[in-house]
Each structure stands twice: as structure tokens, then as C-alpha cells.
Write an enzyme that holds these catalytic residues in place. Structure first.
Site, PDB file in Angstrom:
ATOM      1  N   LEU A  90       0.860  -1.176   0.000  1.00 43.19           N
ATOM      2  CA  LEU A  90       0.000   0.000   0.000  1.00 43.19           C
ATOM      3  C   LEU A  90       0.900   1.230   0.000  1.00 43.19           C
ATOM      4  O   LEU A  90       1.998   1.206   0.556  1.00 43.19           O
ATOM      5  CB  LEU A  90      -0.897   0.031   1.253  1.00 43.19           C
ATOM      6  CG  LEU A  90      -1.967  -1.054   1.390  1.00 43.19           C
ATOM      7  CD1 LEU A  90      -2.658  -0.923   2.742  1.00 43.19           C
ATOM      8  CD2 LEU A  90      -2.987  -0.978   0.265  1.00 43.19           C
ATOM      9  N   ASP A  91       0.420   2.311  -0.610  1.00 43.10           N
ATOM     10  CA  ASP A  91       1.173   3.559  -0.578  1.00 43.10           C
ATOM     11  C   ASP A  91       1.373   4.007   0.865  1.00 43.10           C
ATOM     12  O   ASP A  91       0.565   3.693   1.747  1.00 43.10           O
ATOM     13  CB  ASP A  91       0.427   4.659  -1.333  1.00 43.10           C
ATOM     14  CG  ASP A  91       0.270   4.348  -2.813  1.00 43.10           C
ATOM     15  OD1 ASP A  91       1.055   3.536  -3.329  1.00 43.10           O
ATOM     16  OD2 ASP A  91      -0.648   4.918  -3.433  1.00 43.10           O
ATOM     17  N   ARG A  92       2.405   4.777   1.084  1.00 45.16           N
ATOM     18  CA  ARG A  92       2.698   5.254   2.437  1.00 45.16           C
ATOM     19  C   ARG A  92       1.506   5.987   3.051  1.00 45.16           C
ATOM     20  O   ARG A  92       1.182   5.811   4.226  1.00 45.16           O
ATOM     21  CB  ARG A  92       3.918   6.181   2.404  1.00 45.16           C
ATOM     22  CG  ARG A  92       4.307   6.724   3.769  1.00 45.16           C
ATOM     23  CD  ARG A  92       5.496   7.656   3.671  1.00 45.16           C
ATOM     24  NE  ARG A  92       5.889   8.149   4.984  1.00 45.16           N
ATOM     25  CZ  ARG A  92       6.877   9.005   5.200  1.00 45.16           C
ATOM     26  NH1 ARG A  92       7.585   9.458   4.176  1.00 45.16           N
ATOM     27  NH2 ARG A  92       7.164   9.404   6.419  1.00 45.16           N
TER      28      ARG A  92
END
Length: 234
Positions: A90-92
């Protein structure tokens, strides 16, 4: 010993030696982490927004992997020393559920399921404007030819990406969406919703920051990360 350019001929026997996984050099860290599910094969953890999934340049500590090593003693070694057990990311700035493999057989099977699109991934997103439920976004995406840190629909090497809006609740000036993705491209949901003119609220890279939002929406404008949450994995 063969080379990448070697031509395999009929009758030849190819032997492959797979070395054992290298021991992890990562340090477990007592970072609070919500373990949603845990059995002999997999663990499902809820990644908070702002946390990087695995160590990389500039992020050697405080990652999800560091936290997992503190809470879980056995993780698959297929991901390598820096990504043990990691099958997807997942993106940060995105919060939500991640499934992690606890042994190599589980890792291989999960990787196959993701590759064959057998895993249903559902996200919750708050976007600017009114989006109708049932909308399908089928736009290939890839690395932007000019801004290399961004993903866009203008890429010369765009890959298939499909996003579906399955539910929509319309509020004053924004829509709360339940979104499903058939593919798992980098920044896919963020890029797709921005491409149709409805960027995710507070997304600084894809048009989600508004300079002059209506007074009743100024509070959501103060969010420090995109309003995107990975809510369900099936």
C-alpha cells in the site's frame, strides 16, 4: 553455468539450485500494530497511514516489516531480507489491510492469486465532486513521461488498469466511495479518480489539494494524507 543469452536445445537438462533465504538483518521494533487475523499460514495487519510497508532508501526503520517482526516470529523468506512475507503493498499515505505470508508455500500461493486476479480488493475513498455508483474506469497507466515520480495515463508503457465504483454516498461537494480494483497498479485508484476529474481529497500528488475549498469542507482539506483506506480483502 548458463548465461541469460544461452540457447536451450532439445535434449539438454537444466539444473537449478535455489539457495536458502538469507537471514534477515532487520531489527524488530515494538511499533503498535493492529493484527486483524493470524493463523499458521498468513497474517492480516492494518497498516496505519504514514507507515512505509518495507525498508527502502530513506526508510530503514519504523516500517510495517519492522513492526511485524516484533509481533510475528515466522515470516516467509521469499520476499528477501528487506521484504519478508510481503506479497502486496500500500502507498505510504494509504491506510488499511495487508496480507502477509508466514511461510514460503503460502507466499507462492498468495502471489499466484494476486497475479491471476483472484483477490478482491475493496477501498474506501473520499473524492471531490459527485461520482455515480457503477462507474467503471478502464484506463491503462504507467510512469509519467515527464514527472517520473508520478503515475499517469500518458505513459508510453502504460499497463492495463481497471477500477470500479461499487457504492457512492453523495455529500455536499464530495462523494464517499467504495471502490474495487481488478488490477493492482501503483497509485491506481488515485490516478484513475484524478483522471476522471474527481481526485481523492487531500491527495497532494494528483490534484486532491484545493486552494479555496467551500467553508464546510475546509476541515477535510486539513488532512495530511489522501483519504484512501484499504477496507477489505477476499
Amino acid at each position: 553455468q548458463g548465461r541469460a543469452s544461452s540457447v536451450v536445445r532439445k535434449g539438454e537438462v537444466v539444473t537449478l539450485e535455489i539457495p536458502p533465504p538469507s537471514p534477515s538483518t532487520l531489527e524488530p521494533e515494538a511499533v503498535p500494530l493492529n493484527i486483524v487475523y493470524n493463523d499458521a499460514d498468513v497474517v492480516v495487519a492494518e497498516k496505519p497511514a504514514g507507515m512505509v510497508v518495507h525498508p527502502a532508501t530513506g526508510h530503514r526503520q519504523g516500517t510495517l516489516v519492522n513492526a511485524l517482526l516484533h509481533h510475528i516470529t515466522d515470516l516467509s523468506g521469499i520476499g528477501g531480507t528487506l521484504r519478508p512475507g510481503i506479497v502486496h503493498r500500500l502507498d505510504r499515505g494509504t491506510s488499511g489491510l495487508l496480507i502477509v505470508a508466514k511461510h514460503d508455500q503460502a507466499h507462492a500461493e498468495l502471489a499466484r492469486q494476486f497475479k491471476d486476479r483472484e483477490v478482491e480488493k475493496t477501498y474506501i475513498a473520499l473524492v471531490w465532486g459527485i461520482v455515480q455508483a457503477g462507474r467503471r474506469i478502464d484506463l491503462p497507466i504507467g510512469r509519467d513521461p515527464v514527472q517520473r515520480k508520478k503515475i499517469s495515463t500518458r505513459s508510453r508503457r502504460a499497463r492495463e488498469a481497471i477500477t470500479r465504483v461499487v457504492e457512492a454516498e453523495h455529500l455536499r461537494g464530495v462523494s464517499l466511495l467504495r471502490v474495487m480494483i481488478a488490477t493492482g497498479r501503483t497509485h491506481q485508484i488515485r490516478v484513475h479518480l484524478s483522471a476522471i476529474g474527481h481526485p481523492i481529497v487531500a491527495d497532494p500528488n494528483y490534484g486532491g489539494k484545493r486552494r479555496h475549498p467551500p467553508p464546510h469542507l475546509r476541515i477535510v482539506q486539513r488532512l495530511e494524507r489522501p483519504f484512501l483506506h484499504a477496507a477489505k480483502l477476499v
